[in-house]
Enzyme design. Structure first.
Site, mmCIF file in Angstrom:
data_model
loop_
_atom_site.group_PDB
_atom_site.id
_atom_site.type_symbol
_atom_site.label_atom_id
_atom_site.label_comp_id
_atom_site.label_asym_id
_atom_site.label_seq_id
_atom_site.Cartn_x
_atom_site.Cartn_y
_atom_site.Cartn_z
ATOM 1 N N HIS A 142 0.830 -0.996 0.088
ATOM 2 C CA HIS A 142 0.447 -0.432 0.066
ATOM 3 C C HIS A 142 0.934 1.311 -0.196
ATOM 4 O O HIS A 142 0.387 2.085 0.505
ATOM 5 C CB HIS A 142 -0.876 0.172 1.372
ATOM 6 C CG HIS A 142 -1.960 -1.337 1.804
ATOM 7 N ND1 HIS A 142 -2.911 -1.462 0.899
ATOM 8 C CD2 HIS A 142 -1.193 -2.141 2.431
ATOM 9 C CE1 HIS A 142 -3.715 -2.577 1.328
ATOM 10 N NE2 HIS A 142 -2.489 -3.332 2.185
ATOM 11 N N SER A 148 16.547 21.496 -16.283
ATOM 12 C CA SER A 148 15.638 22.028 -17.112
ATOM 13 C C SER A 148 15.815 23.018 -17.389
ATOM 14 O O SER A 148 17.153 24.119 -16.600
ATOM 15 C CB SER A 148 13.850 22.024 -15.892
ATOM 16 O OG SER A 148 13.935 23.558 -16.485
ATOM 17 N N LYS A 200 17.075 21.598 -10.889
ATOM 18 C CA LYS A 200 16.559 20.522 -11.445
ATOM 19 C C LYS A 200 17.687 19.740 -12.268
ATOM 20 O O LYS A 200 18.782 19.605 -13.210
ATOM 21 C CB LYS A 200 15.523 20.679 -12.496
ATOM 22 C CG LYS A 200 14.589 20.993 -12.020
ATOM 23 C CD LYS A 200 13.333 20.588 -11.105
ATOM 24 C CE LYS A 200 12.936 19.377 -11.527
ATOM 25 N NZ LYS A 200 11.354 19.642 -12.313
ATOM 26 N N GLU A 227 10.900 8.437 -17.444
ATOM 27 C CA GLU A 227 9.509 8.971 -17.344
ATOM 28 C C GLU A 227 8.593 8.308 -19.193
ATOM 29 O O GLU A 227 7.947 7.927 -19.336
ATOM 30 C CB GLU A 227 9.647 10.466 -18.019
ATOM 31 C CG GLU A 227 9.181 10.769 -16.307
ATOM 32 C CD GLU A 227 10.219 12.580 -15.562
ATOM 33 O OE1 GLU A 227 8.744 13.012 -15.980
ATOM 34 O OE2 GLU A 227 10.533 13.012 -16.631
#
Ligand code: ARG
Length: 470
Positions: free
Chosen positions: A157, A278, A284, A291
């Site tokens: 969970h 970024s 970043k 992804e």
């Protein structure tokens, strides 16, 4: 190729629209191989002479090598008049060997040709995919070995559950990949029958020995029914479906790495070689590889879905609808390269083992081990669960872990607690009490590492077992 019975020319736009050369150019090597095999069958049937056979085969080889470069492939794709790859090879052959080239189409049909070419293509893609899955699985095992006895929290969970070895977690992915390989092996075995000799629908009208072409092309045997063989694309769907599992597993891995690389977890250090920055936020480091990996399953699943809809409700046998299934098979050509990137990415991963150990030691992840301790003292598990639950609530309120409680405090919750409780719930004991096949006890994981390694090594021999079993 077929204009004899037509009086009017084709609508030019329609003519362009229905052509498949713009995508089936990829099948040139398969078309050439299948055509050579057919020439052998024609020779054996006495339709062509031995020297005609040799001339046809040499011409076909020359066509294949002329078009093996990128420029050569582009020339096939951009051919002005060929309708499809079968037409293209026939035209090129006639250019090379004259009217002898026209003899090759004796006793065969494009319906069986495309069925054969596509099987050969999918068979090859399966081998490439298996090789890259094996490389990824090896990278996981290597990383698992490097992690030694380092631990991490496991989650159910997405809440901390029990400590596990990092190696145990990585081997979970190796299992998924081994199942994927076994699924692909199944698919390869099932598709490995040769449609050549099926004719357009009812079987060749010449007495061809179908085993000749089948053997030459490495098929197990000729297909058993000409109507099925010329219209079957189950193997495409089966291949794509097998790949959806690969995509799902890649996506799950990608999601966990993405999550574990967040500052909130801080377990995984993303390799710079596989991350991007970024253009707006200078601090970043983004996990683009994982992804994209997570998203790719959408394309694979889309292709499988498309083929399902393309073949449902098709009457026997060949229908032009089937041409559309090719593009779906080609749409997943990116998979082997993607997997080899993931393998290299995996090899470059670094873990923040301190953060992982700290997380594994905080949050009562040894509560199961503590309940098990009471079980060994003769307490029924349901009661032990209750007692440890009460102990955890008390410790939570006090803001400490179970092993920071004194024996006197523990005895408030059960007179069975003794001094041997503390070593029974330390980190190593918590790991080692999972001493079952497939469990995270340190010795079990060491065994699993070796077993997994040999199962991966056996992948080059499809016959050997890749199924679980210690
Ligand atoms: N390009 C066609 C395909 O991929 C080849 C088979 C054509 N057969 C036919 N009867 N028109 O399906």
């Amino acid at each position: 190729m077929w204009s004899g019975r037509f009086r009017e020319p084709l609508d030019t736009e329609f003519e362009q629209w229905q052509r498949s050369i713009v995508f089936d150019w990829r099948l040139l090597p398969q078309e050439v191989a299948a055509s050579k095999a057919h020439a052998s069958a024609l020779y054996a049937a006495g339709i062509i002479t031995e020297s005609e056979r040799a001339e046809l085969r040499a011409g076909l080889d020359a066509i294949a090598s002329e078009h093996s470069s990128d420029a050569g492939k582009a020339a096939v794709r951009d051919h002005a008049t060929a309708e499809d790859i079968h037409h293209f090879v026939e035209l090129s052959l006639v250019e090379r060997v004259g009217s002898l080239g026209l003899k090759l189409h004796t006793g065969r049909s494009r319906n069986e040709q495309i069925a054969t070419d596509l099987r050969l293509y999918v068979r090859e893609q399966i081998q490439l995919t298996i090789a890259s899955l094996a490389a990824w699985a090896s990278a996981l095992v290597e990383l698992a070995k490097q992690s030694g006895d380092a631990v991490m929290p496991s989650y159910t969970h997405l809440q901390r559950a029990e400590p596990v070895l990092i190696a145990h977690w990585l081997l979970a992915y190796a299992e998924m990949l081994l199942r994927d390989v076994s699924r692909l092996h199944d698919c390869a075995a099932r598709l490995n029958y040769c449609p050549l000799g099926s004719g357009p629908i009812a079987g060749a009208t010449l007495a061809l020995d179908r085993t000749i072409a089948a053997r030459e092309l490495g098929f197990t045997a000729p297909t058993a029914n000409s109507m099925d063989a010329t219209s079957d694309r189950d193997f495409v769907l089966e291949f794509l479906t097998a790949l959806t599992f690969v995509g799902l597993h890649a996506s799950r891995f990608a999601e966990e790495i993405t999550l574990f690389a967040t500052a909130e977890f801080g377990f995984v250090l993303l390799p710079e070689a596989f991350s991007t920055g970024s253009s707006a936020m200078p601090q970043k480091k983004n996990p683009d590889l994982t992804e994209l990996l997570r998203a790719k399953v959408g394309r694979i699943h889309g292709a499988a879905e498309a083929v399902t809809l393309q073949i449902k409700g098709l009457p026997l046998a060949y229908n032009k609808d089937l041409q559309e299934t090719q593009e779906q098979a080609f749409a997943v050509e990116f998979v082997p390269q993607m997997l080899s990137l993931v393998a290299r990415f995996t090899a470059a991963l670094k873990f923040n083992q301190d953060a992982m150990r700290t997380a594994a030691q905080n949050g009562y992840l040894n509560a199961m081990a503590a309940a098990t301790y009471l079980v060994y003292k003769g307490v029924p598990f349901r009661i032990a669960h209750e007692k440890i639950g009460n102990t955890v609530r008390y410790a939570l309120e006090k803001g400490v872990e179970l092993n920071a409680l004194s024996l006197a405090e523990l005895k408030e919750f059960g007179e069975e607690f003794e001094a041997d409780f503390f070593p029974a719930v330390d980190l190593n004991a918590t790991l080692d009490c999972h001493d079952v096949i497939g469990g995270t006890a340190r010795e079990r994981v060491r065994e699993a590492l070796h077993a997994t390694e040999s199962r991966i090594a056996a992948l080059t021999h499809p016959q050997e077992a890749v199924h679980a079993g210690a």
